[in-house]
Design an enzyme around this catalytic site. Structure first.
Site, short mmCIF file in Angstrom:
data_model
loop_
_atom_site.label_atom_id
_atom_site.label_comp_id
_atom_site.label_asym_id
_atom_site.label_seq_id
_atom_site.Cartn_x
_atom_site.Cartn_y
_atom_site.Cartn_z
N ASP A 21 0.83 -1.20 0.00
CA ASP A 21 0.00 0.00 0.00
C ASP A 21 0.87 1.26 0.00
OD1 ASP A 21 -2.30 1.46 0.03
OD2 ASP A 21 -2.89 0.96 2.07
N ASN A 69 -10.50 -3.07 -6.77
CA ASN A 69 -9.64 -2.13 -7.50
C ASN A 69 -10.15 -1.78 -8.90
OD1 ASN A 69 -6.50 -3.30 -6.03
ND2 ASN A 69 -7.78 -1.57 -5.47
C1 FPP Z 1 -1.98 0.02 -3.41
O1 FPP Z 1 -1.47 1.34 -3.37
C2 FPP Z 1 -1.40 -0.70 -4.53
C3 FPP Z 1 -2.10 -1.32 -5.51
C4 FPP Z 1 -3.57 -1.33 -5.58
C5 FPP Z 1 -1.43 -1.98 -6.63
C6 FPP Z 1 -0.23 -2.81 -6.29
C7 FPP Z 1 0.50 -3.04 -7.53
C8 FPP Z 1 1.81 -2.94 -7.69
C9 FPP Z 1 2.80 -2.74 -6.61
C10 FPP Z 1 2.33 -3.04 -9.09
C11 FPP Z 1 3.23 -4.16 -9.29
C12 FPP Z 1 2.61 -5.49 -9.23
C13 FPP Z 1 3.04 -6.51 -9.99
C14 FPP Z 1 2.42 -7.85 -9.80
C15 FPP Z 1 4.08 -6.35 -11.00
P1 FPP Z 1 -2.45 2.57 -3.61
O2 FPP Z 1 -2.49 2.84 -5.07
O3 FPP Z 1 -3.79 2.26 -3.01
O4 FPP Z 1 -1.72 3.70 -2.82
P2 FPP Z 1 -2.40 4.92 -2.05
O5 FPP Z 1 -3.19 4.31 -0.91
O6 FPP Z 1 -1.24 5.72 -1.58
O7 FPP Z 1 -3.27 5.65 -3.04
#
Ligand code: FPP
Length: 240
Positions: A21, A69
């Site tokens: 996250d 998501n």
């Molecule tokens: C949460 O951070 C993250 C995600 C929903 C996506 C996770 C994906 C990756 C790390 C990309 C790489 C994955 C692979 C399998 C290559 P957020 O976007 O919710 O962050 P925020 O809470 O700060 O907005």
């Protein structure tokens, strides 16, 4: 600490789950689009996977994309699909790492090309057993349990089992994680302290480690800290 070189960790969980996250906030702090946060997040995933491999973590599960998501803006979803696609191409070349890759969740909603790669990667890597990386994509813990319950209901309807046969072992055997042990440790980055529908069944006795570090900044040093904290926990599994 059991050792001080890079190949030794204090106490390594058999099954580590990670809620990655903070990619969006990492990007925002730098005035970058959210997609750049995810790109940096993918780098962190490569680094942490490598550490876990060196330290002997047998099962590593990442929450890469939840069933919720899909509500994100189309351009963010497109950027994530592109990153997944690139990562899968790379994973095909990881023969020497002897890593098995499994996807947790329903693959149906993913673009056809990506889905085909996911299936092919699962098949070509199924012979490896030194480390299993599970990528939870279009995954939800409740969905996992519902999917397993439906399978058991089908078996019961076909007369293959009776409802009284159903126990924890049988239900676990129908989850997307079938064959893997329950999670020992779950790490969530970025200061949030929730499970957010990740591995609900499998986390029944898991230890939790929360850190304010944003996922793209989570590195070997931070992972070591998490394992050191885990080593101090007294796991009783309901006993005394
Ligand atoms: C949460 O951070 C993250 C995600 C929903 C996506 C996770 C994906 C990756 C790390 C990309 C790489 C994955 C692979 C399998 C290559 P957020 O976007 O919710 O962050 P925020 O809470 O700060 O907005």
């Amino acid at each position: 600490m059991a050792g001080s070189d890079n190949n030794t960790a204090p106490c390594v969980p058999v099954h580590l789950g990670i809620i990655m996250d903070g990619n969006g906030r990492w990007a925002k702090k730098r005035g970058l689009p959210r997609s750049m946060g995810h790109k940096a997040g993918a780098e962190a995933l490569r680094c942490i996977t490598d550490c876990c491999r060196r330290w002997g973590v047998r099962y590593l599960t990442y929450y890469a994309f939840s069933t919720e998501n899909w509500k994100r803006p189309k351009e963010e979803i497109d950027a994530l699909m592109k990153l997944f696609d690139e990562y899968l191409d790379e994973a095909f070349t990881l023969e020497k790492e002897q890593t098995r890759i499994i996807f947790l969740g329903d693959k149906a909603p993913f673009p056809e090309k990506l889905r085909a790669k996911m299936e092919k990667l699962e098949k070509t890597s199924e012979k490896y057993d030194s480390m299993t990386v599970m990528l939870a994509m279009n995954y939800g813990g409740r969905d996992d349990i519902i999917h397993a319950a439906k399978r058991l209901a089908e078996y019961a309807a076909e007369g293959d089992i009776t409802p009284s046969d159903i126990d924890e072992k049988m239900l676990s055997g129908q989850l997307y994680t079938k064959g893997a042990p329950d999670a020992d440790l779950i790490i969530r980055t970025s200061g949030e302290q929730r499970l957010s529908n990740f591995l609900l069944w499998q986390a029944a006795y898991a230890e939790f480690y929360f850190t304010d570090v944003l996922w793209p900044d989570f590195n070997e040093k931070e992972l070591k800290k998490a394992f050191e904290e885990y080593a101090k926990r007294n796991r009783r599994f309901g006993g005394v």
